[in-house]
Design a protein around this motif. Structure first.
Motif, PDB file in Angstrom:
ATOM      1  N   ALA A 115       0.857  -1.190   0.000  1.00  0.00           N
ATOM      2  CA  ALA A 115       0.000   0.000   0.000  1.00  0.00           C
ATOM      3  C   ALA A 115       0.892   1.238   0.000  1.00  0.00           C
ATOM      4  N   ARG A 116       0.475   2.255  -0.729  1.00  0.00           N
ATOM      5  CA  ARG A 116       1.219   3.513  -0.802  1.00  0.00           C
ATOM      6  C   ARG A 116       0.433   4.604  -0.085  1.00  0.00           C
ATOM      7  N   CYS A 117       1.162   5.529   0.503  1.00  0.00           N
ATOM      8  CA  CYS A 117       0.577   6.638   1.241  1.00  0.00           C
ATOM      9  C   CYS A 117      -0.221   7.526   0.288  1.00  0.00           C
ATOM     10  N   ALA A 118      -1.429   7.907   0.706  1.00  0.00           N
ATOM     11  CA  ALA A 118      -2.280   8.760  -0.116  1.00  0.00           C
ATOM     12  C   ALA A 118      -1.744  10.182  -0.204  1.00  0.00           C
ATOM     13  N   CYS A 120       1.960  11.240   0.450  1.00  0.00           N
ATOM     14  CA  CYS A 120       3.314  11.370  -0.117  1.00  0.00           C
ATOM     15  C   CYS A 120       3.642  10.298  -1.157  1.00  0.00           C
ATOM     16  N   GLY A 121       2.869   9.223  -1.231  1.00  0.00           N
ATOM     17  CA  GLY A 121       3.090   8.185  -2.228  1.00  0.00           C
ATOM     18  C   GLY A 121       4.131   7.141  -1.870  1.00  0.00           C
ATOM     19  N   LYS A 122       4.701   7.204  -0.685  1.00  0.00           N
ATOM     20  CA  LYS A 122       5.717   6.220  -0.283  1.00  0.00           C
ATOM     21  C   LYS A 122       5.050   4.918   0.166  1.00  0.00           C
ATOM     22  N   PRO A 123       5.707   3.773  -0.062  1.00  0.00           N
ATOM     23  CA  PRO A 123       5.155   2.500   0.433  1.00  0.00           C
ATOM     24  C   PRO A 123       5.297   2.444   1.952  1.00  0.00           C
ATOM     25  N   TYR A 124       4.265   1.951   2.634  1.00  0.00           N
ATOM     26  CA  TYR A 124       4.342   1.939   4.099  1.00  0.00           C
ATOM     27  C   TYR A 124       3.909   0.631   4.741  1.00  0.00           C
ATOM     28  N   ALA A 125       3.153  -0.220   4.050  1.00  0.00           N
ATOM     29  CA  ALA A 125       2.727  -1.502   4.629  1.00  0.00           C
ATOM     30  C   ALA A 125       2.158  -2.382   3.522  1.00  0.00           C
ATOM     31  N   ALA A 126       2.003  -3.646   3.830  1.00  0.00           N
ATOM     32  CA  ALA A 126       1.367  -4.562   2.878  1.00  0.00           C
ATOM     33  C   ALA A 126      -0.109  -4.212   2.779  1.00  0.00           C
ATOM     34  N   ALA A 127      -0.651  -4.241   1.578  1.00  0.00           N
ATOM     35  CA  ALA A 127      -2.051  -3.877   1.347  1.00  0.00           C
ATOM     36  C   ALA A 127      -2.999  -4.792   2.123  1.00  0.00           C
ATOM     37  N   LYS A 128      -2.662  -6.073   2.252  1.00  0.00           N
ATOM     38  CA  LYS A 128      -3.504  -7.001   3.004  1.00  0.00           C
ATOM     39  C   LYS A 128      -3.532  -6.635   4.491  1.00  0.00           C
ATOM     40  N   GLU A 129      -2.413  -6.137   5.011  1.00  0.00           N
ATOM     41  CA  GLU A 129      -2.349  -5.740   6.409  1.00  0.00           C
ATOM     42  C   GLU A 129      -3.212  -4.508   6.652  1.00  0.00           C
TER      43      GLU A 129
END
Length: 177
Positions: A115-118, A120-129
């Motif tokens: 999942a990417r931050c809405a 800043c756009g950086k990845p921060y966690a697994a989308a399933k989590e």
């Protein structure tokens, strides 16, 4: 001599038929960890808890997927991964025969979307989590459900937003005195 053979036959077998028959394992036997990809939310608890670093989680080069990987050659079958998994996605089986001809066959891996931050756009966690956290917060309801929208932001962006809100609140309370 015939009497001796009769006594031996009455006593029965002293050994098991393994490897020609399956070996019965006792309850609680810790064998090969089995990972259920569908139950896993890629939280990383198993990778953190693994004392032998047999389980790893890495982002790919373009940071769009996190790869969960287990190396059975490094695994010490301690069972920590099973203990810490919040959704029981890892279970120790009674399988202990792990001999292979190729070293690459001693590992398993799977990939999970990130999942990417809405903001800043950086990845921060697994989308399933993130999806799991969203479902849990909605099921709890009350004030916790109000924070569901914040799950789309990384921790740094949430902290910045909270700091701005705190400063705005401090200004309004300071001006009201």
């Amino acid at each position: 001599m015939l009497k001796l053979f009769k006594e031996i036959r009455k006593a029965g077998d002293a050994t098991t038929g393994y490897p020609f028959e399956p070996l019965a394992m006792p309850a609680g036997f810790r064998g090969k960890p089995e990972h259920n990809e569908k139950l896993c939310i890629a939280c990383g608890a198993c990778a953190i808890a693994c004392p032998a670093n047999a389980i790893t989680m890495d982002l790919n080069d373009d940071q769009s997927y996190v790869t969960w990987d287990i190396s059975y050659g490094r695994c010490i079958f301690c069972g920590r991964c099973q203990e810490v998994c919040p959704l029981f996605a890892i279970e120790l089986t009674t399988d202990f025969e792990l001999a292979v001809l190729n070293k690459a066959d001693l590992s398993e891996s799977c990939a999970y979307e990130v999942a990417r931050c809405a903001v800043c756009g950086k990845p921060y966690a697994a989308a399933k989590e993130v999806d799991y956290a969203r479902r849990v917060l909605k099921s709890v309801g009350g004030p916790a459900a109000a924070d569901v929208g914040k799950l789309d932001e990384c921790l740094a962006c949430r902290r910045r937003e909270d700091a701005r809100a705190f400063q705005a609140q401090a200004r309004t309370e300071g001006g009201a005195r």
